[in-house]
Design a protein around this motif. Structure first.
Motif, PDB file in Angstrom:
ATOM      1  N   GLY A  24     -62.134 -40.352  87.277  1.00 31.84           N
ATOM      2  CA  GLY A  24     -61.424 -41.572  86.923  1.00 31.84           C
ATOM      3  C   GLY A  24     -59.925 -41.362  86.977  1.00 31.84           C
ATOM      4  N   VAL A  25     -59.196 -42.444  87.088  1.00 28.31           N
ATOM      5  CA  VAL A  25     -57.732 -42.362  87.059  1.00 28.31           C
ATOM      6  C   VAL A  25     -57.200 -43.379  86.061  1.00 28.31           C
ATOM      7  CG1 VAL A  25     -57.456 -41.557  89.451  1.00 28.31           C
ATOM      8  CG2 VAL A  25     -57.461 -43.993  88.965  1.00 28.31           C
ATOM      9  N   GLY A  26     -56.054 -43.073  85.494  1.00 29.35           N
ATOM     10  CA  GLY A  26     -55.407 -44.007  84.573  1.00 29.35           C
ATOM     11  C   GLY A  26     -53.904 -43.902  84.702  1.00 29.35           C
ATOM     12  N   HIS A  27     -53.227 -45.001  84.474  1.00 35.65           N
ATOM     13  CA  HIS A  27     -51.762 -45.032  84.598  1.00 35.65           C
ATOM     14  C   HIS A  27     -51.161 -45.807  83.423  1.00 35.65           C
ATOM     15  CE1 HIS A  27     -52.388 -43.907  88.797  1.00 35.65           C
ATOM     16  NE2 HIS A  27     -53.272 -44.877  88.853  1.00 35.65           N
ATOM     17  N   ALA A  28     -49.921 -45.476  83.083  1.00 34.35           N
ATOM     18  CA  ALA A  28     -49.144 -46.288  82.131  1.00 34.35           C
ATOM     19  C   ALA A  28     -47.676 -46.030  82.438  1.00 34.35           C
ATOM     20  CB  ALA A  28     -49.473 -45.901  80.691  1.00 34.35           C
ATOM     21  N   SER A  29     -46.809 -46.888  81.916  1.00 31.31           N
ATOM     22  CA  SER A  29     -45.385 -46.723  82.232  1.00 31.31           C
ATOM     23  C   SER A  29     -44.590 -46.372  80.977  1.00 31.31           C
ATOM     24  CB  SER A  29     -44.839 -48.010  82.857  1.00 31.31           C
ATOM     25  OG  SER A  29     -44.861 -49.045  81.909  1.00 31.31           O
ATOM     26  N   ALA A  30     -43.355 -45.980  81.200  1.00 32.29           N
ATOM     27  CA  ALA A  30     -42.438 -45.761  80.079  1.00 32.29           C
ATOM     28  C   ALA A  30     -42.071 -47.117  79.476  1.00 32.29           C
ATOM     29  CB  ALA A  30     -41.185 -45.048  80.571  1.00 32.29           C
ATOM     30  N   LYS A  31     -41.414 -47.072  78.354  1.00 32.89           N
ATOM     31  CA  LYS A  31     -40.918 -48.308  77.721  1.00 32.89           C
ATOM     32  C   LYS A  31     -39.541 -48.050  77.132  1.00 32.89           C
ATOM     33  CE  LYS A  31     -40.342 -47.126  73.674  1.00 32.89           C
ATOM     34  NZ  LYS A  31     -40.558 -46.135  72.844  1.00 32.89           N
ATOM     35  N   VAL A  49     -39.362 -53.428  76.472  1.00 35.21           N
ATOM     36  CA  VAL A  49     -39.573 -53.729  77.897  1.00 35.21           C
ATOM     37  C   VAL A  49     -40.239 -52.526  78.565  1.00 35.21           C
ATOM     38  CG1 VAL A  49     -37.592 -55.299  78.022  1.00 35.21           C
ATOM     39  CG2 VAL A  49     -37.255 -52.900  78.581  1.00 35.21           C
ATOM     40  N   PRO A  50     -41.193 -52.782  79.469  1.00 30.82           N
ATOM     41  CA  PRO A  50     -41.762 -51.649  80.210  1.00 30.82           C
ATOM     42  C   PRO A  50     -40.733 -51.134  81.214  1.00 30.82           C
ATOM     43  CG  PRO A  50     -42.732 -53.721  80.973  1.00 30.82           C
ATOM     44  CD  PRO A  50     -41.785 -54.067  79.851  1.00 30.82           C
ATOM     45  N   VAL A  51     -40.719 -49.837  81.437  1.00 29.20           N
ATOM     46  CA  VAL A  51     -39.849 -49.238  82.469  1.00 29.20           C
ATOM     47  C   VAL A  51     -40.785 -48.744  83.560  1.00 29.20           C
ATOM     48  CG1 VAL A  51     -38.109 -47.456  82.932  1.00 29.20           C
ATOM     49  CG2 VAL A  51     -38.157 -48.597  80.705  1.00 29.20           C
ATOM     50  N   ARG A  52     -41.001 -49.609  84.546  1.00 26.27           N
ATOM     51  CA  ARG A  52     -42.087 -49.369  85.507  1.00 26.27           C
ATOM     52  C   ARG A  52     -41.795 -48.231  86.473  1.00 26.27           C
ATOM     53  NH1 ARG A  52     -45.482 -54.120  85.541  1.00 26.27           N
ATOM     54  NH2 ARG A  52     -46.932 -52.647  86.427  1.00 26.27           N
ATOM     55  N   SER A  53     -40.514 -47.844  86.581  1.00 22.94           N
ATOM     56  CA  SER A  53     -40.177 -46.782  87.542  1.00 22.94           C
ATOM     57  C   SER A  53     -40.528 -45.396  87.006  1.00 22.94           C
ATOM     58  CB  SER A  53     -38.690 -46.850  87.893  1.00 22.94           C
ATOM     59  OG  SER A  53     -37.938 -46.906  86.704  1.00 22.94           O
ATOM     60  N   LEU A  54     -40.816 -45.299  85.713  1.00 19.61           N
ATOM     61  CA  LEU A  54     -41.220 -44.014  85.125  1.00 19.61           C
ATOM     62  C   LEU A  54     -42.674 -44.141  84.690  1.00 19.61           C
ATOM     63  CD1 LEU A  54     -38.077 -43.296  82.907  1.00 19.61           C
ATOM     64  CD2 LEU A  54     -38.671 -42.211  85.069  1.00 19.61           C
ATOM     65  N   THR A  55     -43.536 -43.281  85.226  1.00 19.37           N
ATOM     66  CA  THR A  55     -44.967 -43.468  84.967  1.00 19.37           C
ATOM     67  C   THR A  55     -45.660 -42.170  84.562  1.00 19.37           C
ATOM     68  OG1 THR A  55     -45.439 -43.098  87.293  1.00 19.37           O
ATOM     69  CG2 THR A  55     -45.247 -45.388  86.598  1.00 19.37           C
ATOM     70  N   ALA A  56     -46.769 -42.349  83.873  1.00 17.45           N
ATOM     71  CA  ALA A  56     -47.684 -41.242  83.575  1.00 17.45           C
ATOM     72  C   ALA A  56     -49.011 -41.569  84.268  1.00 17.45           C
ATOM     73  CB  ALA A  56     -47.895 -41.118  82.077  1.00 17.45           C
TER      74      ALA A  56
END
Ligand code: PMV
Length: 330
Positions: A24-31, A49-56
């Protein structure tokens, strides 16, 4: 003559990642917190606010072998992972318990561009990505509240008694209004061009939150007034965002920085960067997140101005700088 070929519908195909099933894969972003950090712990509203350019991102597969973790901080058996990865292993165990498979062995790979301990929600984003990856590997889903609660298990490990703002914001697709655990979207009339600058000083959210609680014990009147004023800035900013009044939003951010410093969660490196942003013409600048280190958030007038502020902040000693845009909702 061309033969008709039936192409399978791949619209919900799994992401193409090179792991053996069942995986499985999962993603989330910085905030980033625009308004209301610390005050939110006492029931005041906050805006993130989400910071979509930084991700896990997390890839995970069930294995017959022994459980394993691969990340920038550690490669090896899960059970010998260092204490600083406690939050990560807690998130995994929480979701495995939820799946009714507490003893399952998984191999997990974490890739994250979110700097750790900088007030950008790294721990919540990694936990969220782990929860999503495990649900995906078990070919199941969970409702939003269940996912939130699973992330909160590890956030409690990281912060003691987190408000839940981070756990919500790292999964959000747009700006969030948050109060007492409940979230709502926000109207944004004009895009926000934001600059995030890392002071290079480790943020210390747990200590900062404890520090505010201690000061409140000693002087409730002063601290409650500061908390109320910070909450008031969130309320004002909600209207300013809806009207697209960037100068007022910026002024509110600078006032929030001043109040947060009075609350005792500032740091000279953050003051320096906030002043440098003002020197580059930012409409406002404030520390973001738990404070005592971490990052400064500055508001620019447009994208070019954000790039110019970012360069200025780098020159002023920021250890890393990012720009991010919150798109208008109308
Ligand atoms: O430092 P961060 O990104 O974890 O943000 C913490 C925000 C606080 O309001 C200080 C704490 C909380 O639980 O909301």
């Amino acid at each position: 003559m061309s033969a008709r070929v039936d192409v399978p519908d791949t619209s919900d195909a799994r992401p193409e990642i090179d792991v053996a099933p069942p995986s499985g894969v999962g993603h989330a972003s910085a905030k980033a917190i625009l308004f209301g950090e610390h005050a939110v712990v006492f029931g005041e509203p906050a805006i993130a606010v989400p910071v979509r350019s930084l991700t896990a991102s997390v890839r995970l597969h069930r294995t017959d072998g022994s459980a394993r973790l691969d990340s920038a901080l550690y490669h090896g058996p899960l059970h010998t992972a260092p204490l600083r990865l406690d939050v990560t292993t807690t998130a995994l165990h929480a979701v495995l318990d939820h799946l009714g498979e507490p003893g399952a062995a998984v191999a997990m790979t974490i890739e994250s561009t979110i700097p750790v301990e900088r007030g950008l929600g790294s721990s919540a984003a990694v936990s969220a990505a782990i929860v999503h990856a495990a649900l995906d590997a078990w070919r199941t889903t969970a409702d939003d509240e269940t996912i939130h609660e699973l992330i909160q298990v590890s956030e409690r490990r990281a912060h003691g008694s987190p408000s839940g703002l981070d756990a919500r914001a790292v999964r959000a697709t747009g700006p969030l209004w948050f109060q007492r655990g409940a979230v709502a979207g926000l109207e944004v009339a004009t895009p926000l061009h934001l600059v995030i600058a890392d002071s290079g000083v480790r943020g210390r959210t747990r200590e900062a939150v404890q520090g505010v609680a201690d000061r409140r014990e000693a002087d409730a009147a002063t601290i409650d007034a500061l908390i109320g004023a910070l909450g008031g800035l969130s309320v004002a900013a909600r209207d300013d965002l809806a009207r697209g009044d960037l100068p007022r939003i910026g002024a509110g951010m600078s006032e929030a920085h001043r109040l947060l410093v009075e609350l005792g969660v500032g740091d000279p490196a953050l003051d320096h960067l906030a002043r440098a942003a003002a020197g580059a013409g930012a409409l406002g600048a404030k520390l973001t997140g738990g404070g005592r280190g971490g990052c400064v958030l500055a508001l620019a007038t447009d994208a070019d101005h954000a790039t110019a502020i970012a360069a200025h902040l780098r020159g002023a000693g920021a250890s890393a700088v990012w720009t991010t845009t919150v798109e208008a909702t109308t």
